[in-house]
Scaffold this motif. Structure first.
Motif, PDB file in Angstrom:
ATOM      1  N   PRO A 180       0.835  -1.205   0.000  1.00  0.00           N
ATOM      2  CA  PRO A 180       0.000   0.000   0.000  1.00  0.00           C
ATOM      3  C   PRO A 180       0.868   1.253   0.000  1.00  0.00           C
ATOM      4  CG  PRO A 180      -0.751  -1.582   1.641  1.00  0.00           C
ATOM      5  CD  PRO A 180       0.572  -2.065   1.162  1.00  0.00           C
ATOM      6  N   SER A 181       0.339   2.315  -0.578  1.00  0.00           N
ATOM      7  CA  SER A 181       1.106   3.557  -0.635  1.00  0.00           C
ATOM      8  C   SER A 181       1.326   4.146   0.747  1.00  0.00           C
ATOM      9  CB  SER A 181       0.380   4.577  -1.526  1.00  0.00           C
ATOM     10  OG  SER A 181      -0.931   4.817  -1.031  1.00  0.00           O
ATOM     11  N   ALA A 182       0.463   3.813   1.733  1.00  0.00           N
ATOM     12  CA  ALA A 182       0.637   4.325   3.085  1.00  0.00           C
ATOM     13  C   ALA A 182       1.778   3.651   3.818  1.00  0.00           C
ATOM     14  CB  ALA A 182      -0.659   4.153   3.883  1.00  0.00           C
ATOM     15  N   ALA A 183       2.330   2.570   3.268  1.00  0.00           N
ATOM     16  CA  ALA A 183       3.391   1.839   3.955  1.00  0.00           C
ATOM     17  C   ALA A 183       4.774   2.336   3.599  1.00  0.00           C
ATOM     18  CB  ALA A 183       3.295   0.348   3.625  1.00  0.00           C
ATOM     19  N   VAL A 184       4.935   3.148   2.587  1.00  0.00           N
ATOM     20  CA  VAL A 184       6.255   3.535   2.114  1.00  0.00           C
ATOM     21  C   VAL A 184       6.292   5.044   1.930  1.00  0.00           C
ATOM     22  CG1 VAL A 184       5.620   3.184  -0.314  1.00  0.00           C
ATOM     23  CG2 VAL A 184       8.009   3.031   0.357  1.00  0.00           C
ATOM     24  N   THR A 185       7.457   5.637   2.178  1.00  0.00           N
ATOM     25  CA  THR A 185       7.625   7.079   2.011  1.00  0.00           C
ATOM     26  C   THR A 185       7.971   7.394   0.557  1.00  0.00           C
ATOM     27  OG1 THR A 185       9.982   6.997   2.539  1.00  0.00           O
ATOM     28  CG2 THR A 185       8.439   7.229   4.374  1.00  0.00           C
ATOM     29  N   GLU A 186       8.070   8.684   0.256  1.00  0.00           N
ATOM     30  CA  GLU A 186       8.435   9.090  -1.095  1.00  0.00           C
ATOM     31  C   GLU A 186       9.826   8.595  -1.461  1.00  0.00           C
ATOM     32  OE1 GLU A 186       6.777  10.602  -3.435  1.00  0.00           O
ATOM     33  OE2 GLU A 186       4.937  10.736  -2.269  1.00  0.00           O
ATOM     34  N   GLY A 187      10.691   8.497  -0.468  1.00  0.00           N
ATOM     35  CA  GLY A 187      12.049   8.038  -0.729  1.00  0.00           C
ATOM     36  C   GLY A 187      12.214   6.536  -0.741  1.00  0.00           C
ATOM     37  N   GLY A 188      11.129   5.771  -0.519  1.00  0.00           N
ATOM     38  CA  GLY A 188      11.202   4.313  -0.556  1.00  0.00           C
ATOM     39  C   GLY A 188      11.520   3.674   0.778  1.00  0.00           C
ATOM     40  N   ARG A 189      11.342   4.394   1.893  1.00  0.00           N
ATOM     41  CA  ARG A 189      11.626   3.809   3.221  1.00  0.00           C
ATOM     42  C   ARG A 189      10.431   2.986   3.682  1.00  0.00           C
ATOM     43  NH1 ARG A 189      16.128   5.655   5.677  1.00  0.00           N
ATOM     44  NH2 ARG A 189      17.147   7.476   4.762  1.00  0.00           N
ATOM     45  N   LEU A 190      10.729   1.760   4.169  1.00  0.00           N
ATOM     46  CA  LEU A 190       9.707   0.798   4.551  1.00  0.00           C
ATOM     47  C   LEU A 190      10.041   0.251   5.931  1.00  0.00           C
ATOM     48  CD1 LEU A 190       7.174  -0.729   3.374  1.00  0.00           C
ATOM     49  CD2 LEU A 190       8.774  -2.545   2.716  1.00  0.00           C
ATOM     50  N   LEU A 191       9.007   0.098   6.783  1.00  0.00           N
ATOM     51  CA  LEU A 191       9.191  -0.431   8.127  1.00  0.00           C
ATOM     52  C   LEU A 191       9.006  -1.944   8.101  1.00  0.00           C
ATOM     53  CD1 LEU A 191       7.283   2.231  10.270  1.00  0.00           C
ATOM     54  CD2 LEU A 191       9.744   2.064   9.826  1.00  0.00           C
ATOM     55  N   ILE A 192      10.015  -2.677   8.597  1.00  0.00           N
ATOM     56  CA  ILE A 192      10.011  -4.133   8.634  1.00  0.00           C
ATOM     57  C   ILE A 192       9.911  -4.583  10.093  1.00  0.00           C
ATOM     58  CG2 ILE A 192      11.282  -6.225   8.064  1.00  0.00           C
ATOM     59  CD1 ILE A 192      10.250  -4.784   5.646  1.00  0.00           C
ATOM     60  N   VAL A 193       9.069  -5.583  10.361  1.00  0.00           N
ATOM     61  CA  VAL A 193       8.963  -6.168  11.702  1.00  0.00           C
ATOM     62  C   VAL A 193      10.014  -7.268  11.806  1.00  0.00           C
ATOM     63  CG1 VAL A 193       7.482  -7.337  13.345  1.00  0.00           C
ATOM     64  CG2 VAL A 193       6.520  -5.614  11.810  1.00  0.00           C
ATOM     65  N   GLY A 194      11.000  -7.053  12.672  1.00  0.00           N
ATOM     66  CA  GLY A 194      12.099  -8.001  12.795  1.00  0.00           C
ATOM     67  C   GLY A 194      11.966  -8.908  13.995  1.00  0.00           C
ATOM     68  N   ASP A 195      13.108  -9.357  14.498  1.00  0.00           N
ATOM     69  CA  ASP A 195      13.132 -10.249  15.646  1.00  0.00           C
ATOM     70  C   ASP A 195      12.580  -9.537  16.868  1.00  0.00           C
ATOM     71  OD1 ASP A 195      14.265 -12.084  13.995  1.00  0.00           O
ATOM     72  OD2 ASP A 195      16.344 -11.590  14.590  1.00  0.00           O
ATOM     73  N   GLY A 196      11.816 -10.281  17.661  1.00  0.00           N
ATOM     74  CA  GLY A 196      11.249  -9.712  18.875  1.00  0.00           C
ATOM     75  C   GLY A 196      10.151  -8.714  18.597  1.00  0.00           C
ATOM     76  N   ASP A 197       9.575  -8.776  17.411  1.00  0.00           N
ATOM     77  CA  ASP A 197       8.511  -7.841  17.020  1.00  0.00           C
ATOM     78  C   ASP A 197       8.955  -6.390  17.146  1.00  0.00           C
ATOM     79  OD1 ASP A 197       6.829  -9.926  16.457  1.00  0.00           O
ATOM     80  OD2 ASP A 197       5.865  -9.934  18.433  1.00  0.00           O
ATOM     81  N   ARG A 198      10.202  -6.144  16.806  1.00  0.00           N
ATOM     82  CA  ARG A 198      10.716  -4.769  16.819  1.00  0.00           C
ATOM     83  C   ARG A 198      10.893  -4.277  15.382  1.00  0.00           C
ATOM     84  NH1 ARG A 198      11.868  -2.952  21.735  1.00  0.00           N
ATOM     85  NH2 ARG A 198      12.104  -4.500  23.416  1.00  0.00           N
ATOM     86  N   ILE A 199      10.691  -2.988  15.233  1.00  0.00           N
ATOM     87  CA  ILE A 199      10.683  -2.383  13.900  1.00  0.00           C
ATOM     88  C   ILE A 199      12.089  -1.986  13.499  1.00  0.00           C
ATOM     89  CG2 ILE A 199       9.901  -0.373  12.575  1.00  0.00           C
ATOM     90  CD1 ILE A 199       7.339  -0.417  14.131  1.00  0.00           C
ATOM     91  N   ARG A 200      12.395  -2.258  12.221  1.00  0.00           N
ATOM     92  CA  ARG A 200      13.602  -1.710  11.610  1.00  0.00           C
ATOM     93  C   ARG A 200      13.222  -1.134  10.246  1.00  0.00           C
ATOM     94  NH1 ARG A 200      16.092  -5.344   7.900  1.00  0.00           N
ATOM     95  NH2 ARG A 200      15.010  -7.374   7.809  1.00  0.00           N
ATOM     96  N   GLU A 201      13.974  -0.167   9.814  1.00  0.00           N
ATOM     97  CA  GLU A 201      13.653   0.553   8.579  1.00  0.00           C
ATOM     98  C   GLU A 201      14.641   0.183   7.477  1.00  0.00           C
ATOM     99  OE1 GLU A 201      12.053   4.986   7.877  1.00  0.00           O
ATOM    100  OE2 GLU A 201      14.197   4.910   8.324  1.00  0.00           O
ATOM    101  N   ILE A 202      14.112  -0.050   6.275  1.00  0.00           N
ATOM    102  CA  ILE A 202      14.957  -0.346   5.115  1.00  0.00           C
ATOM    103  C   ILE A 202      14.609   0.637   4.003  1.00  0.00           C
ATOM    104  CG2 ILE A 202      15.073  -2.792   5.707  1.00  0.00           C
ATOM    105  CD1 ILE A 202      13.102  -3.286   3.369  1.00  0.00           C
ATOM    106  N   ARG A 203      15.493   0.728   3.051  1.00  0.00           N
ATOM    107  CA  ARG A 203      15.259   1.578   1.886  1.00  0.00           C
ATOM    108  C   ARG A 203      15.085   0.670   0.667  1.00  0.00           C
ATOM    109  NH1 ARG A 203      16.144   6.845   0.355  1.00  0.00           N
ATOM    110  NH2 ARG A 203      17.224   7.312   2.313  1.00  0.00           N
ATOM    111  N   ALA A 204      13.923   0.731   0.045  1.00  0.00           N
ATOM    112  CA  ALA A 204      13.628  -0.049  -1.154  1.00  0.00           C
ATOM    113  C   ALA A 204      13.640   0.868  -2.378  1.00  0.00           C
ATOM    114  CB  ALA A 204      12.273  -0.739  -1.022  1.00  0.00           C
ATOM    115  N   THR A 205      13.637   0.244  -3.537  1.00  0.00           N
ATOM    116  CA  THR A 205      13.601   0.984  -4.806  1.00  0.00           C
ATOM    117  C   THR A 205      12.168   1.027  -5.312  1.00  0.00           C
ATOM    118  OG1 THR A 205      15.843   0.267  -5.353  1.00  0.00           O
ATOM    119  CG2 THR A 205      14.493   1.119  -7.154  1.00  0.00           C
ATOM    120  N   VAL A 206      11.651   2.231  -5.474  1.00  0.00           N
ATOM    121  CA  VAL A 206      10.281   2.409  -5.966  1.00  0.00           C
ATOM    122  C   VAL A 206      10.306   2.355  -7.493  1.00  0.00           C
ATOM    123  CG1 VAL A 206       8.278   3.927  -6.041  1.00  0.00           C
ATOM    124  CG2 VAL A 206       9.667   3.787  -3.952  1.00  0.00           C
ATOM    125  N   LEU A 207       9.603   1.362  -8.049  1.00  0.00           N
ATOM    126  CA  LEU A 207       9.535   1.228  -9.506  1.00  0.00           C
ATOM    127  C   LEU A 207       8.332   1.959 -10.091  1.00  0.00           C
ATOM    128  CD1 LEU A 207      10.469  -2.545  -9.934  1.00  0.00           C
ATOM    129  CD2 LEU A 207      11.947  -0.535 -10.135  1.00  0.00           C
TER     130      LEU A 207
END
Length: 503
Positions: free
Chosen positions: A357-384
């Protein structure tokens, strides 16, 4: 005695004051002790309930949406071939009327054209008569030439006899010279006859040309006569009709437009980046499929087609490219030139991508991932691509869970309570102690009746809720519910029945 009574009264008042002071000191001590006890309680980590989903690799066919218009590549101006009065106008010669190929539309007064035909026919007959006369003159000239040749032969024989008689002494030199002069005269006459024959033959050739010119003039006159009757060169619809019975028209005046309804195409513009996605490895435009949609009130008309070509030039002040798409039209289509349409272009497929969904990613392609221990980490993806409310990403960890709605309070390292789609009964769970409700906690039960509030009624309900003395956590949840576009009807009824100052 009076002094004693006043002293005792003062002592009593002092005792009451001391008693009240003691009670106040005791209450103050109790409150301070309770706050210290609360401060000594162990702090709980705050967490949020969030909706999550798994990043799944997909093969997606992106769609580019553009807007354009319908144009006709076969539009003919019907013009008057000659000047004159309109003596016949078809009843179907009106704006929007459909005409068939070869159907008579109107007729211009043919009097002048008929006179030109008669004049051309007379000119042709005169030319043919002159040609016949020239051919007969050749016969006479050739006969005269043949007679002159026979006379010359006889005179030469007479000259030879005179020469022989002179050699024998029976004739004089004067007689021989007379014969020679007669031969020379006949030779001159023979040359004149020969020239007459040549002249007669050339005249026949010139008359041949005159006859051909007369024939051409007759054909032209007949063509002008035929064109006084204007017929439809192909089947189509009429537009901009400007003809009335009895009206005088001038030569080359435009009387109507004939539009071929089967020769329609869509014209639309794409940005430079969108246009680049439709090029192959050699830089050639691909014939990508398109869907053209015409909105007709509550109904919509969809027509399939393919990209055909790009415009030859870029207009001044424009960016990107103008494209044309051929359409697969059915007979009697409702499309007309000038219609404003939506064009959806299917791009080449993208493999091994994720759709979020468009609400899940920023204009720059930053996405929040649920990692170990249900803690959030941020990654940068490529918006196609961005397609409406969805975004196509690459360079993401497939199989990991991501936050479907990026909220301002969420950040790296924060602990969350994942809410996976399809799990449980679908109803929001009560937040655990020490946790804050996520965005779904404020959402109404989808099985209840939802009502759209007007701004005044929404503001009145929010004001009533703010003035109430209910707990702050409940008040926050209800405020979130009232901010939604659709609000459950039972929530509205409870707030309207609830007094503003009651608990």
């Amino acid at each position: 005695m009076r002094f004693l009574m006043r002293g005792l009264l003062g002592l009593a008042l002092m005792a009451v004051m001391i008693g009240f002071a003691g009670i106040g000191a005791y209450r103050l001590y109790s409150v301070m002790t309770a706050e210290e006890t609360v401060r000594k309680r162990p702090a709980r980590e705050r967490s949020y309930s969030v909706n999550v989903a798994e990043l799944v690799p997909q093969t997606v066919t992106p769609t580019t949406t553009a807007y354009g218009e319908i144009v006709s590549w076969r539009t003919l101006q019907l013009r008057a071939s000659s000047e004159g009065l309109l003596v016949d106008v078809a009843s179907k010669f009106r704006d929007g009327a459909a005409v068939a190929e070869g159907e008579l539309l109107l007729r211009i007064d043919p009097a002048n054209a008929e006179f030109l035909v008669l004049d051309a026919e007379a000119a042709l007959a005169d030319a043919q008569a002159q040609k016949t006369e020239a051919e007969e003159a050749i016969i006479g000239a050739e006969q005269e030439l043949e007679a002159a040749r026979r006379q010359l032969d006889l005179r030469r024989q007479s000259r030879e006899r005179q020469r022989q008689l002179k050699d024998k002494g029976y004739s004089t030199a004067v007689q021989v010279e007379t014969e020679e002069l007669a031969v020379a005269s006949l030779e001159q006459s023979l040359n004149n006859r020969l020239q007459s024959v040549i002249t007669a033959r050339k005249r026949v050739e010139r008359m041949d040309l005159t006859v051909k010119r007369a024939q051409f003039a007759l054909e032209e006159a007949r063509r002008v006569l035929r064109e006084t009757a204007l017929t439809a060169p192909f089947s189509g619809n009429l537009s901009e009709v400007n003809a009335t019975l009895g009206r005088r028209v001038s030569q080359s005046e435009t009387l109507a437009l004939l539009i071929d309804p089967a020769a329609l195409e869509a014209k639309f513009s794409l940005s430079t980046s969108e246009f680049s996605r439709l090029l192959d490895d050699n830089g050639n435009l691909i014939k990508a499929p398109v869907t053209v949609t015409l909105q007709l009130g509550s109904r919509s008309l969809e027509v399939a087609g393919n990209i055909d070509r790009a415009a030859a030039v870029v207009s001044e002040g424009e960016a990107g490219r103008t494209l044309f798409a051929t359409l697969e039209l059915d007979p009697g289509t409702a499309l007309r030139p000038g219609d404003f349409v939506k064009v959806e272009v299917e791009e080449p497929q993208l493999e091994q991508v994720a759709v979020v969904p468009s609400a899940a990613v920023t204009e720059g392609g930053r996405l929040l991932i649920v990692g170990d221990g249900d803690r959030i980490r941020e990654i940068r993806a490529t918006v196609l691509r961005r397609m409406g409310n969805e975004v196509i990403l690459t360079d993401v960890p497939f199989g990991a869970e991501y936050v479907r709605e990026r909220l301002p309070q969420l950040g790296t390292g924060l602990k969350v309570i994942p809410r996976r789609s399809g799990g449980g009964t679908g109803e929001p769970a009560e937040p655990e102690p020490g946790t804050s409700p996520g965005p779904d906690a404020a959402k109404p039960d989808p099985r209840g009746d939802l009502v759209a509030l007007d701004p005044e009624r929404r503001a009145a309900l929010i004001e009533r809720l703010n003035s109430s003395d209910m707990p702050e956590n409940r008040k926050a949840r209800l405020l979130a519910v009232l901010q939604q576009p659709m609000v459950p009807k039972d929530v509205i009824d409870r707030l309207e029945q609830r007094p503003g100052s009651s608990g």
